[in-house]
Design an enzyme around this catalytic site. Structure first.
Site, PDB file in Angstrom:
ATOM      1  N   ASP A  32       0.848  -1.197   0.000  1.00 36.26           N
ATOM      2  CA  ASP A  32       0.000   0.000   0.000  1.00 36.26           C
ATOM      3  C   ASP A  32       0.884   1.248   0.000  1.00 36.26           C
ATOM      4  OD1 ASP A  32      -2.450   1.346  -0.009  1.00 36.26           O
ATOM      5  OD2 ASP A  32      -2.508   1.490   2.173  1.00 36.26           O
ATOM      6  N   ASP A  65       3.365   2.224   8.268  1.00 33.86           N
ATOM      7  CA  ASP A  65       2.106   1.569   7.886  1.00 33.86           C
ATOM      8  C   ASP A  65       2.369   0.322   7.049  1.00 33.86           C
ATOM      9  OD1 ASP A  65       0.662   3.459   9.247  1.00 33.86           O
ATOM     10  OD2 ASP A  65       0.260   4.689   7.492  1.00 33.86           O
TER      11      ASP A  65
END
Length: 312
Positions: free
Chosen positions: A241, A258
Site C-alpha cells: 500500500d 504503515d
C-alpha cells in the site's frame, strides 16, 4: 537504475514456506492468544494514582539491543498525549513513557487496531493470500469471515506489521539502506513504535505527500526510496500500500510506515501485482515533482525488484 545492493546475501529470500505462518509470529506464541481477539490497554493503576503502569512486562518486545532512548523500567507510567492519526484500520496515539520523579522518558507512537466489527474486510482477501495458520478450523473461520475469523485476521495484521518492522529494523541496522520506526512492543492488537519526529515538541515528522521538494532533494529522496524497495524485495516483501502518505521524511531521511498489509511476493500469487502498483504510485508522485520518466523508470525498476525477489 541500480541493480545491486549491499544487503547481506543471507537476507535474500528463496521460494518456500511463508513467513506469516502462525508458528513464526511472536504475537501468536507470547502474550494474549490470537483467538481472544482485540483488547483494550490494561489500566492497572488506581485512577487517583495517575497514569497506568508501563505494559512492557506483559508484551512481546522489539529486537535487541534495545535503543538507548527506550524506557524499559517496570516502574514507568504511560501518559496519553493525544491522537496522531486516525485511520480505517487503526488509530495512532502519542504516549509518553516515563519513570516518575526522574528525567527518564521517551515518546512512543501507539497504534491501536480497531476491533473486527469496524475494519473494512472487503480489501483483506488479496493481502492475506499466502498468510495461513496451521489449524484448519482457523483457516476456515478466516475464509468465512466469522466473528472468530475476523478476530484472527485483526491479530494477524498486528502481528504481521510487528514481524516485518522487526526484520526491516534489523536489516537497516546492518545496511542503513532502509529506515522504519523501531518496533517497541506488541500486546494484543496494540503496537508501540518509536515516535518519528521532534521529541521536544511532540511534532511528528511530515509525510512525503506534504512536501514540495526541489529537484535535487526529490532525486535524493527517490534514490533513498529505490534503496529501501531493493531491501524489501530481497527480503521477499512488497509494501502492498505504498504511497507518499505512508512515507515520512525525518532529518532528510525517508522512513517507511504503515506496514500491516505487507505482501509476501513469493507466497502470494498477487505479489508481483502489488509490487508493481507500489512502484507506479510513488513513481507518479516523483514524476509530478519534476523527475523525468527516464529517472524513475517504473517498469524498469519493477523488473529489477522482481529479480531481487527471485521472481525473474
Amino acid at each position: 537504475m541500480r541493480e545491486s545492493h549491499d544487503l547481506p546475501a543471507r537476507e535474500r529470500r528463496t521460494r518456500g514456506r511463508s513467513r506469516f505462518d502462525d508458528d513464526e509470529q511472536p504475537f501468536l506464541k507470547r502474550g494474549r492468544a490470537a483467538d481472544q481477539g482485540p483488547t483494550e490497554q490494561d489500566d492497572t493503576a488506581d485512577p487517583e494514582a495517575g497514569d497506568p503502569w508501563s505494559s512492557w512486562d506483559a508484551a512481546v518486545h522489539g529486537p535487541e539491543p534495545y535503543p538507548d532512548w527506550l524506557v524499559t523500567d517496570l516502574a514507568a507510567r504511560d501518559t496519553e498525549l493525544g491522537v496522531l492519526k486516525s485511520g480505517k484500520e487503526a488509530d495512532v496515539h502519542l504516549v509518553r513513557r516515563g519513570v516518575p520523579d526522574t528525567d527518564r522518558s521517551c515518546l512512543l507512537a501507539v497504534k491501536r487496531y480497531r476491533d473486527s466489527h469496524h475494519r473494512l474486510f472487503h480489501r483483506d482477501a488479496g493481502y492475506l493470500e499466502g498468510r495461513r495458520v496451521r489449524r484448519s478450523r482457523e483457516n476456515r473461520a478466516m475464509a468465512g469471515r466469522t466473528s472468530f475469523g475476523r478476530r484472527l485476521i485483526v491479530g494477524q495484521w498486528a502481528a504481521a506489521e510487528f514481524a516485518v518492522l522487526t526484520r526491516l529494523w534489523e536489516i537497516g541496522s546492518q545496511t542503513d539502506a532502509v529506515r522504519v520506526p523501531y518496533p517497541v512492543q506488541l500486546l494484543g492488537t496494540e503496537l508501540m513504535l518509536e515516535f518519528v519526529g521532534d521529541a521536544e515538541s511532540g511534532q511528528a515528522a511530515p509525510r512525503l505527500a506534504q512536501l514540495r521538494p526541489d529537484p535535487d532533494t526529490a532525486r535524493n529522496l527517490w534514490a533513498q526510496l529505490v534503496d529501501a524497495l531493493l531491501v524489501l524485495a530481497r527480503a521477499g516483501y512488497a509494501h502492498g500500500d505504498l504511497s507518499p502518505y505512508n512515507l515520512l521524511v525525518h532529518d532528510g531521511r525517508l522512513v517507511l510506515i504503515d506496514l500491516p498489509q505487507v505482501v509476501d511476493v513469493v507466497a502470494n500469487p498477487q505479489g508481483p501485482e502489488f509490487l508493481a502498483r507500489d512502484v507506479r504510485v510513488v513513481a507518479a508522485w516523483f514524476t509530478a515533482r519534476g523527475l523525468t520518466p527516464d529517472e524513475v523508470d517504473p517498469a524498469g525498476l519493477t523488473e529489477v525488484l522482481l529479480g531481487e525477489a527471485g521472481l525473474r
